[in-house]
Structure formats: C-alpha cells, structure tokens
Design a protein around this motif. Structure first.
Motif, short mmCIF file in Angstrom:
data_model
loop_
_atom_site.label_atom_id
_atom_site.label_comp_id
_atom_site.label_asym_id
_atom_site.label_seq_id
_atom_site.Cartn_x
_atom_site.Cartn_y
_atom_site.Cartn_z
N LEU A 33 0.58 -1.47 0.30
CA LEU A 33 -0.22 -0.09 0.14
C LEU A 33 1.18 1.28 0.12
O LEU A 33 1.42 1.61 0.74
CB LEU A 33 -0.82 -0.06 1.35
CG LEU A 33 -1.65 1.02 1.05
CD1 LEU A 33 -2.91 0.96 0.14
CD2 LEU A 33 -2.46 0.85 2.51
N ARG B 31 1.77 5.69 -1.12
CA ARG B 31 0.88 6.93 -1.43
C ARG B 31 1.88 7.42 -2.21
O ARG B 31 3.14 7.61 -2.04
CB ARG B 31 1.32 7.70 -0.05
CG ARG B 31 1.44 9.12 0.09
CD ARG B 31 -0.57 9.34 0.02
NE ARG B 31 -1.23 10.03 -0.05
CZ ARG B 31 -2.10 10.25 -0.19
NH1 ARG B 31 -2.95 9.45 -0.53
NH2 ARG B 31 -2.55 11.99 -0.56
N THR C 45 -4.02 7.10 -2.68
CA THR C 45 -3.14 5.64 -1.99
C THR C 45 -3.46 4.65 -3.56
O THR C 45 -4.92 4.51 -3.47
CB THR C 45 -4.04 5.77 -1.30
OG1 THR C 45 -3.94 6.30 0.05
CG2 THR C 45 -2.95 4.44 0.07
N ALA D 193 1.98 4.08 2.47
CA ALA D 193 1.73 4.96 3.26
C ALA D 193 1.18 4.85 4.53
O ALA D 193 1.44 3.98 5.53
CB ALA D 193 -0.31 4.51 2.74
N THR E 203 -3.18 2.05 7.24
CA THR E 203 -3.61 1.28 5.80
C THR E 203 -4.96 1.62 6.54
O THR E 203 -6.04 1.16 7.24
CB THR E 203 -3.48 -0.11 6.85
OG1 THR E 203 -2.65 -0.43 6.46
CG2 THR E 203 -3.91 -1.25 5.45
#
Length: 111
Positions: free
Chosen positions: A8, A10, A26, A71, A74
């Motif tokens: 994950l 950014r 995201t 990121a 979460t």
C-alpha cells in the motif's frame, strides 16, 4: 523502494508530477511490470484506495522508484451499521412474533 504486490503506497508528486498536490492517491499494488523502462522508473498496476479503504479504480501508473513510500496508515474496509450480510431466520420484521420464534405473524384483523 522496490514495490511488491500487496504493498500500500502513497503516490504523490515525489513519484511523478502528475500526482502532485491534490492529485495524490493511495495505491494498492497488484503487479510490477518486469519490462525494462527508464532507469529509476517502473510501471505499476493496482487499485486506487479511498478513505474508507475500498478500491475505487484500477489503474496503471508510471512512477519513479525513489518517490515511492508506504502509506502511513492502512485504511480498513468497513461494513456500514445499517446493513447486515444476512438476516436470521426469525428476523422477519414482525415484532414480538418474530423475536419469539413462533413463526406466526400477527394479523391486522385478528381479535
């Protein structure tokens, strides 16, 4: 950072100018293209994740590896309180008869 499926990230202006400012997103990585590109750049396939943690759009993006960062939090998908995945057998919406499990619905004309 070399991304892996499931990461994950950014994605913002550090990864590519097209994601600068309010265009940051995201991104959940599904695959990383193995084909060679410009040095330090990579094609990623994945999903844009909204604030509620739900995938809203599948995209392929071309980004700089040096600008990729995990990121910070979460997002977790949530089920709204107003819905349930299924109703129980006795949950038919007829008040006491349904809660009591008698299976008999009260009639409007019953005396």
């Amino acid at each position: 950072m070399r991304p892996q499926p499931g990461d994950l990230l950014r994605i913002d202006g550090r990864a590519s100018v097209q994601f600068a400012g309010d265009r940051a997103l995201t991104f959940r990585v599904v695959s990383v293209c193995p084909k060679p590109t410009y040095t330090g750049w990579v094609w990623l396939t994945g999903y844009v994740i909204d604030r509620r943690g739900q995938a809203i759009d599948r995209r392929e993006i071309f980004v700089q590896l040096a600008g990729l960062f995990p990121a910070t939090s979460t997002p977790v998908p949530r089920i709204s309180r107003g819905t349930r995945p299924y109703a129980s057998r006795n949950d038919q919406g007829y008040g006491a008869a349904a809660r009591g499990g008698s299976g008999v619905r009260p009639r409007a004309d019953a005396r």
